[in-house]
Structures are given as structure tokens and as C-alpha cells.
Design a protein around this motif. Structure first.
Motif, PDB file in Angstrom:
ATOM      1  N   ALA A 146     -56.603  -3.509 109.502  1.00 44.81           N
ATOM      2  CA  ALA A 146     -57.472  -4.477 110.171  1.00 44.81           C
ATOM      3  C   ALA A 146     -57.028  -4.732 111.610  1.00 44.81           C
ATOM      4  CB  ALA A 146     -57.482  -5.790 109.391  1.00 44.81           C
ATOM      5  N   GLY A 147     -55.742  -4.519 111.891  1.00 48.42           N
ATOM      6  CA  GLY A 147     -55.236  -4.788 113.227  1.00 48.42           C
ATOM      7  C   GLY A 147     -55.575  -3.720 114.242  1.00 48.42           C
ATOM      8  N   VAL A 148     -55.986  -2.548 113.776  1.00 53.10           N
ATOM      9  CA  VAL A 148     -56.246  -1.417 114.675  1.00 53.10           C
ATOM     10  C   VAL A 148     -57.750  -1.259 114.888  1.00 53.10           C
ATOM     11  CG1 VAL A 148     -55.987   1.071 115.010  1.00 53.10           C
ATOM     12  CG2 VAL A 148     -54.149  -0.246 113.936  1.00 53.10           C
ATOM     13  N   VAL A 149     -58.150  -1.270 116.154  1.00 48.32           N
ATOM     14  CA  VAL A 149     -59.557  -1.118 116.510  1.00 48.32           C
ATOM     15  C   VAL A 149     -59.802   0.312 116.975  1.00 48.32           C
ATOM     16  CG1 VAL A 149     -61.427  -1.914 118.005  1.00 48.32           C
ATOM     17  CG2 VAL A 149     -59.706  -3.551 117.167  1.00 48.32           C
ATOM     18  N   ALA A 150     -60.667   1.014 116.281  1.00 52.52           N
ATOM     19  CA  ALA A 150     -60.983   2.397 116.643  1.00 52.52           C
ATOM     20  C   ALA A 150     -61.632   2.444 118.020  1.00 52.52           C
ATOM     21  CB  ALA A 150     -61.912   3.009 115.598  1.00 52.52           C
ATOM     22  N   GLY A 151     -61.358   3.523 118.735  1.00 55.66           N
ATOM     23  CA  GLY A 151     -61.981   3.709 120.039  1.00 55.66           C
ATOM     24  C   GLY A 151     -61.124   3.264 121.202  1.00 55.66           C
ATOM     25  N   LEU A 152     -60.079   2.489 120.939  1.00 53.40           N
ATOM     26  CA  LEU A 152     -59.175   2.079 122.005  1.00 53.40           C
ATOM     27  C   LEU A 152     -58.214   3.220 122.323  1.00 53.40           C
ATOM     28  CD1 LEU A 152     -58.305  -1.591 120.946  1.00 53.40           C
ATOM     29  CD2 LEU A 152     -59.931  -0.832 122.697  1.00 53.40           C
ATOM     30  N   PRO A 153     -57.548   3.179 123.486  1.00 51.38           N
ATOM     31  CA  PRO A 153     -56.556   4.215 123.795  1.00 51.38           C
ATOM     32  C   PRO A 153     -55.488   4.296 122.713  1.00 51.38           C
ATOM     33  CG  PRO A 153     -57.056   2.934 125.751  1.00 51.38           C
ATOM     34  CD  PRO A 153     -57.737   2.235 124.595  1.00 51.38           C
ATOM     35  N   ALA A 154     -54.886   5.470 122.573  1.00 53.77           N
ATOM     36  CA  ALA A 154     -53.933   5.707 121.486  1.00 53.77           C
ATOM     37  C   ALA A 154     -52.755   4.750 121.526  1.00 53.77           C
ATOM     38  CB  ALA A 154     -53.447   7.150 121.528  1.00 53.77           C
ATOM     39  N   ASP A 155     -52.222   4.488 122.719  1.00 51.09           N
ATOM     40  CA  ASP A 155     -51.071   3.588 122.789  1.00 51.09           C
ATOM     41  C   ASP A 155     -51.451   2.176 122.359  1.00 51.09           C
ATOM     42  OD1 ASP A 155     -52.623   3.256 125.101  1.00 51.09           O
ATOM     43  OD2 ASP A 155     -50.902   2.586 126.287  1.00 51.09           O
ATOM     44  N   ARG A 156     -52.664   1.756 122.685  1.00 49.75           N
ATOM     45  CA  ARG A 156     -53.108   0.423 122.268  1.00 49.75           C
ATOM     46  C   ARG A 156     -53.295   0.364 120.749  1.00 49.75           C
ATOM     47  NH1 ARG A 156     -56.013  -4.141 124.028  1.00 49.75           N
ATOM     48  NH2 ARG A 156     -56.075  -5.506 122.196  1.00 49.75           N
ATOM     49  N   GLN A 157     -53.817   1.415 120.160  1.00 51.31           N
ATOM     50  CA  GLN A 157     -53.980   1.433 118.710  1.00 51.31           C
ATOM     51  C   GLN A 157     -52.623   1.371 118.014  1.00 51.31           C
ATOM     52  OE1 GLN A 157     -56.944   3.924 116.749  1.00 51.31           O
ATOM     53  NE2 GLN A 157     -57.628   4.660 118.752  1.00 51.31           N
ATOM     54  N   LEU A 158     -51.656   2.126 118.519  1.00 51.06           N
ATOM     55  CA  LEU A 158     -50.328   2.106 117.913  1.00 51.06           C
ATOM     56  C   LEU A 158     -49.686   0.730 118.076  1.00 51.06           C
ATOM     57  CD1 LEU A 158     -48.115   3.632 116.455  1.00 51.06           C
ATOM     58  CD2 LEU A 158     -47.260   4.425 118.675  1.00 51.06           C
ATOM     59  N   TRP A 159     -49.822   0.142 119.251  1.00 51.17           N
ATOM     60  CA  TRP A 159     -49.287  -1.202 119.492  1.00 51.17           C
ATOM     61  C   TRP A 159     -49.922  -2.211 118.533  1.00 51.17           C
ATOM     62  CZ3 TRP A 159     -45.998  -4.684 121.069  1.00 51.17           C
ATOM     63  CH2 TRP A 159     -46.423  -5.995 121.298  1.00 51.17           C
ATOM     64  N   ASP A 160     -51.239  -2.168 118.407  1.00 53.37           N
ATOM     65  CA  ASP A 160     -51.924  -3.114 117.529  1.00 53.37           C
ATOM     66  C   ASP A 160     -51.487  -2.930 116.077  1.00 53.37           C
ATOM     67  OD1 ASP A 160     -53.298  -4.220 119.646  1.00 53.37           O
ATOM     68  OD2 ASP A 160     -55.131  -3.059 119.323  1.00 53.37           O
ATOM     69  N   GLY A 161     -51.292  -1.666 115.670  1.00 53.95           N
ATOM     70  CA  GLY A 161     -50.844  -1.417 114.304  1.00 53.95           C
ATOM     71  C   GLY A 161     -49.446  -1.951 114.053  1.00 53.95           C
ATOM     72  N   LEU A 162     -48.543  -1.715 115.003  1.00 56.69           N
ATOM     73  CA  LEU A 162     -47.175  -2.221 114.864  1.00 56.69           C
ATOM     74  C   LEU A 162     -47.151  -3.743 114.870  1.00 56.69           C
ATOM     75  CD1 LEU A 162     -45.196   0.208 117.213  1.00 56.69           C
ATOM     76  CD2 LEU A 162     -45.161   0.159 114.706  1.00 56.69           C
ATOM     77  N   LEU A 163     -47.926  -4.345 115.768  1.00 57.70           N
ATOM     78  CA  LEU A 163     -47.952  -5.806 115.832  1.00 57.70           C
ATOM     79  C   LEU A 163     -48.491  -6.395 114.527  1.00 57.70           C
ATOM     80  CD1 LEU A 163     -47.467  -8.342 117.484  1.00 57.70           C
ATOM     81  CD2 LEU A 163     -49.776  -8.088 118.440  1.00 57.70           C
ATOM     82  N   ALA A 164     -49.524  -5.771 113.973  1.00 62.57           N
ATOM     83  CA  ALA A 164     -50.069  -6.247 112.702  1.00 62.57           C
ATOM     84  C   ALA A 164     -49.041  -6.112 111.578  1.00 62.57           C
ATOM     85  CB  ALA A 164     -51.342  -5.466 112.359  1.00 62.57           C
ATOM     86  N   PHE A 165     -48.312  -4.995 111.580  1.00 59.39           N
ATOM     87  CA  PHE A 165     -47.286  -4.764 110.553  1.00 59.39           C
ATOM     88  C   PHE A 165     -46.199  -5.829 110.626  1.00 59.39           C
ATOM     89  CE2 PHE A 165     -43.186  -2.925 109.345  1.00 59.39           C
ATOM     90  CZ  PHE A 165     -43.451  -2.432 108.077  1.00 59.39           C
ATOM     91  N   PHE A 166     -45.647  -6.037 111.813  1.00 62.88           N
ATOM     92  CA  PHE A 166     -44.540  -6.990 111.948  1.00 62.88           C
ATOM     93  C   PHE A 166     -45.006  -8.433 111.795  1.00 62.88           C
ATOM     94  CE2 PHE A 166     -42.606  -3.363 114.366  1.00 62.88           C
ATOM     95  CZ  PHE A 166     -41.582  -3.125 113.465  1.00 62.88           C
TER      96      PHE A 166
END
Length: 217
Positions: free
Chosen positions: A78-98
Motif C-alpha cells: 500500500a505504501g508504494v505508488v506505481a508510476g513514480l520514479p524507481a528510487d521513490r518507489q523503493l523509498w516509499d516501500g522501505l518507509l512503509a516497512f519500517f
């Protein structure tokens, strides 16, 4: 001790109360030390009712693992929004995880420590969770490669290895952050992002680190 009085409520709601209590007890005391009496008392129900709903201590622990694993994967996705730049997707995924692991420390202890140290079938449940997260991260790294127009040059096994390394680092950092006072989810995510993306960015740009030549036999 007298019998615990319970109010009538839907079974699904009562079961979630039991699981909430079980996650707290298992997370704080460990699987072996946790007792069904303590779980029932914390949930505000009778011990026979816990057995009626969830059969056994082993089944209860398995139900806790499955629920918390599902919640963690859902939070990351849910934290990762498709279509954003790859680094932003990875950041959002990590932030959601932590953010999730910091907000549910007992659940993370159950998943990361307790379930892994008590053998099957618990370890298999956690392995399934980990495989799903690794697969998701693999997709993010592959997307980053495509974004950098280097997809044909980044072997599939290297993408898989990078995903495994990143997930392993995230798991260790989550355990460290939860045990370290004052460390926020955002700080932890930034730490791993700085560690990982600097290397990933160079790799995507065609500047991989090259090991020294192997010594002659």
C-alpha cells in the motif's frame, strides 16, 4: 481466580481480540514461556473459549504469524505508488516497512525472532512472507533497471541477489531500530536507502564495483 465474564460479540471480533492478546504475549515472553491462561486473561475471555476458537497453542501461534505477515505485506504494498520514479518507489516501500514494524514491535518480534526459532511449521509461514516481500523488491529493482535502460545488462540472478540482500538488511535494521530508543522509522528507512541506493544507482548507470583479480593458485 473466578471465571472471566464475556460480553456477546461477533466471533470474528472476539477472535481478533484473542490474536491481539496472543501477539503481545508471544512477542514479549516468547513462544515457550507464553501460556494460554495469560493470553485468555489479557483478551478478557475464558481459556476454554480460546481453545474453542483457535484449537491449540500451536494453531494460535500460527494464526498470529499469518495475520501479522499478511498485515506487513499489505502495508508495504500500500505504501508504494506505481508510476513514480524507481528510487521513490523503493523509498516509499522501505518507509512503509519500517513504519509498520516500528508501530507493531511485538508482531515483528513474533515474525522475525520467535517464528524462526521454533521450527516447522512456523518457519515455513515466515519463509512464505519473506518470499513475497523479496519478490516485490525484485520487481522494484527490475523496474529501476528498465528505467535506467539497462534491463538487458542486469542478469536475473543479480536482481534476485540484490533483492535478497536488501530484504535481509531491512530485517536486521528493523530489529535494531525497535531495540534502540529514539530511532524513527523515517531515519531507519533513510539509512538503508542511503546504503542501498548509492550502490544501486551506480549499478544502473553502468558503474558497478569490480572485485580485484583472483590471486593466482
Amino acid at each position: 481466580m473466578g471465571a472471566v465474564k464475556t460480553k456477546r460479540m461477533p466471533r470474528a471480533v472476539r477472535e481478533q481480540q484473542m490474536l491481539d492478546a496472543a501477539v503481545q504475549i508471544f512477542g514479549q515472553r516468547g513462544y515457550m514461556a507464553a501460556s494460554m491462561d495469560d493470553i485468555a486473561e489479557l483478551a478478557g475471555v475464558s481459556k476454554p473459549l480460546v481453545y474453542l476458537y483457535l484449537n491449540s497453542k500451536e494453531d494460535l501461534f500460527t494464526a498470529c504469524i499469518r495475520r501479522e505477515a499478511t498485515a506487513l505485506v499489505a502495508a508495504v504494498r500500500a505504501g508504494v505508488v506505481a508510476g513514480l520514479p524507481a528510487d521513490r518507489q523503493l523509498w516509499d516501500g522501505l518507509l512503509a516497512f519500517f513504519t509498520h514494524t516500528a508501530g507493531h514491535p511485538d508482531a515483528w518480534t513474533v515474525l522475525h525472532r520467535q517464528a524462526r526459532t521454533h521450527g516447522e511449521p512456523f518457519a515455513a509461514e515466515v519463509s512464505a512472507l519473506r518470499a513475497e516481500i523479496v519478490d516485490f523488491v525484485t520487481q522494484l529493482i527490475a523496474a529501476a533497471a528498465r528505467e535506467a535502460h539497462r534491463d538487458p545488462d542486469l542478469p536475473e540472478d543479480e536482481v534476485a541477489g540484490l533483492a535478497e540482500a536488501l530484504v535481509g538488511a531491512a530485517e536486521s535494521l528493523a530489529a535494531w531500530a525497535n531495540a534502540t530508543e529514539g530511532v524513527t522509522a523515517r531515519q531507519t528507512a533513510a539509512t538503508l536507502m542511503n546504503f542501498a541506493w548509492a550502490g544501486l544507482g551506480s549499478l544502473m548507470e553502468g558503474r558497478p564495483w569490480t572485485p580485484p583479480p583472483a590471486s593466482a593458485p
